[in-house]
Write a protein that holds these residues in place. Structure first.
Motif, PDB file in Angstrom:
ATOM      1  N   ASN A  12      25.125  55.950  35.662  1.00 12.76           N
ATOM      2  CA  ASN A  12      25.268  56.167  33.785  1.00 12.76           C
ATOM      3  C   ASN A  12      24.083  54.904  33.987  1.00 12.76           C
ATOM      4  O   ASN A  12      22.721  55.337  32.547  1.00 12.76           O
TER       5      ASN A  12
ATOM      6  N   GLN B 286      18.590  58.096  35.881  1.00 15.69           N
ATOM      7  CA  GLN B 286      18.493  58.597  34.354  1.00 15.69           C
ATOM      8  C   GLN B 286      16.737  59.375  34.680  1.00 15.69           C
ATOM      9  O   GLN B 286      16.689  59.752  33.838  1.00 15.69           O
TER      10      GLN B 286
ATOM     11  N   SER C 298      32.893  55.203  29.347  1.00 14.00           N
ATOM     12  CA  SER C 298      31.038  55.688  29.525  1.00 14.00           C
ATOM     13  C   SER C 298      30.524  57.225  29.807  1.00 14.00           C
ATOM     14  O   SER C 298      29.379  57.766  29.431  1.00 14.00           O
TER      15      SER C 298
ATOM     16  N   ARG D 185      28.007  59.817  27.953  1.00  9.97           N
ATOM     17  CA  ARG D 185      27.368  60.193  28.858  1.00  9.97           C
ATOM     18  C   ARG D 185      27.163  61.704  28.783  1.00  9.97           C
ATOM     19  O   ARG D 185      26.062  62.129  29.104  1.00  9.97           O
TER      20      ARG D 185
ATOM     21  N   ARG E  49      24.736  64.144  26.548  1.00 11.22           N
ATOM     22  CA  ARG E  49      23.424  64.362  27.139  1.00 11.22           C
ATOM     23  C   ARG E  49      23.857  66.432  27.386  1.00 11.22           C
ATOM     24  O   ARG E  49      23.273  66.610  28.412  1.00 11.22           O
TER      25      ARG E  49
END
Length: 206
Positions: free
Chosen positions: A65, A71, A109, A113, A117
């Motif tokens: 993440n 990213q 987390s 994510r 997404r």
């Protein structure tokens, strides 16, 4: 004689230090058959490569993440799954960072994510880091393309997604895409490896 022994001891110590600074690379190499694994997905279910009998192989992405490079490549990993999952090479993403050292990579987390997404592929938690260690993954992202041969999976490509971290559309070499297309065409992979660039995996403290 004492001086010779002392010199030998000093040289041996220097060799040990140099070896510790430059450890022998471990993990799978191109051409190796990998061991299947079972890891928890963000939906709480365990996932292994053997779960899907109809695949031709997998695009395995060690990612996370928090790394800026991961990213930057996230949309390209999503696009690889969109392009190749229907052709038999789906993406399997694996997160191996120690959440104690990188709290933004906790399992919770990861779930957030994946949901935000809209990942259409598994996002697996390698909490013990045994899978990353077995593969020899060192960076996020670090990509492995494996080809199915009977009930086994053989490594066909290891490394970077492409050669332009900032802009995938400007990349002159799209290593993963080209490797999978060659495998689908029954051809050998022209570029079987390329240096993975990204944040180092956050390993647990010994």
């Amino acid at each position: 004689m004492k001086k010779a022994n002392l010199l030998f001891a000093i040289e041996a110590l220097i060799a040990v230090v140099l070896m510790s600074m430059n450890p022998t690379p471990t993990g799978y190499k191109v051409g190796d058959v990998i061991q299947d694994f079972k890891l928890k997905n963000v939906d709480g279910k365990d996932v292994s490569l053997a779960d899907h009998k109809d695949v031709k192989g997998y695009i395995i992405a060690f990612t996370c993440n928090t790394c800026p490079v991961a990213q930057a490549y996230e949309s390209r990993i999503i696009a690889l799954n969109e392009q190749f999952a229907p052709k038999g090479y789906p993406v399997v993403a694996i997160q191996s960072n120690d959440s104690q050292r990188s709290p933004g990579d906790s399992y919770e987390s990861m779930q957030q994510r994946s949901k935000s997404r809209k990942y259409a592929f598994p996002y697996l938690h390698d909490d013990s880091q045994t899978v990353a260690s077995a593969f020899g993954a060192s960076n996020t992202p670090h990509m492995f393309v494996v080809k199915k041969e009977g009930n086994q999976y053989r490594v066909a490509y290891i490394g970077a997604i492409d050669n332009n971290q900032d802009d995938g559309s400007s990349a002159s070499k799209k290593y993963v895409e080209e490797a999978v297309n060659e495998l689908l065409a029954g051809k050998p992979v022209t570029t079987p490896s390329a240096r993975a660039i990204g944040c180092g995996i956050k390993w647990k403290n010994a």
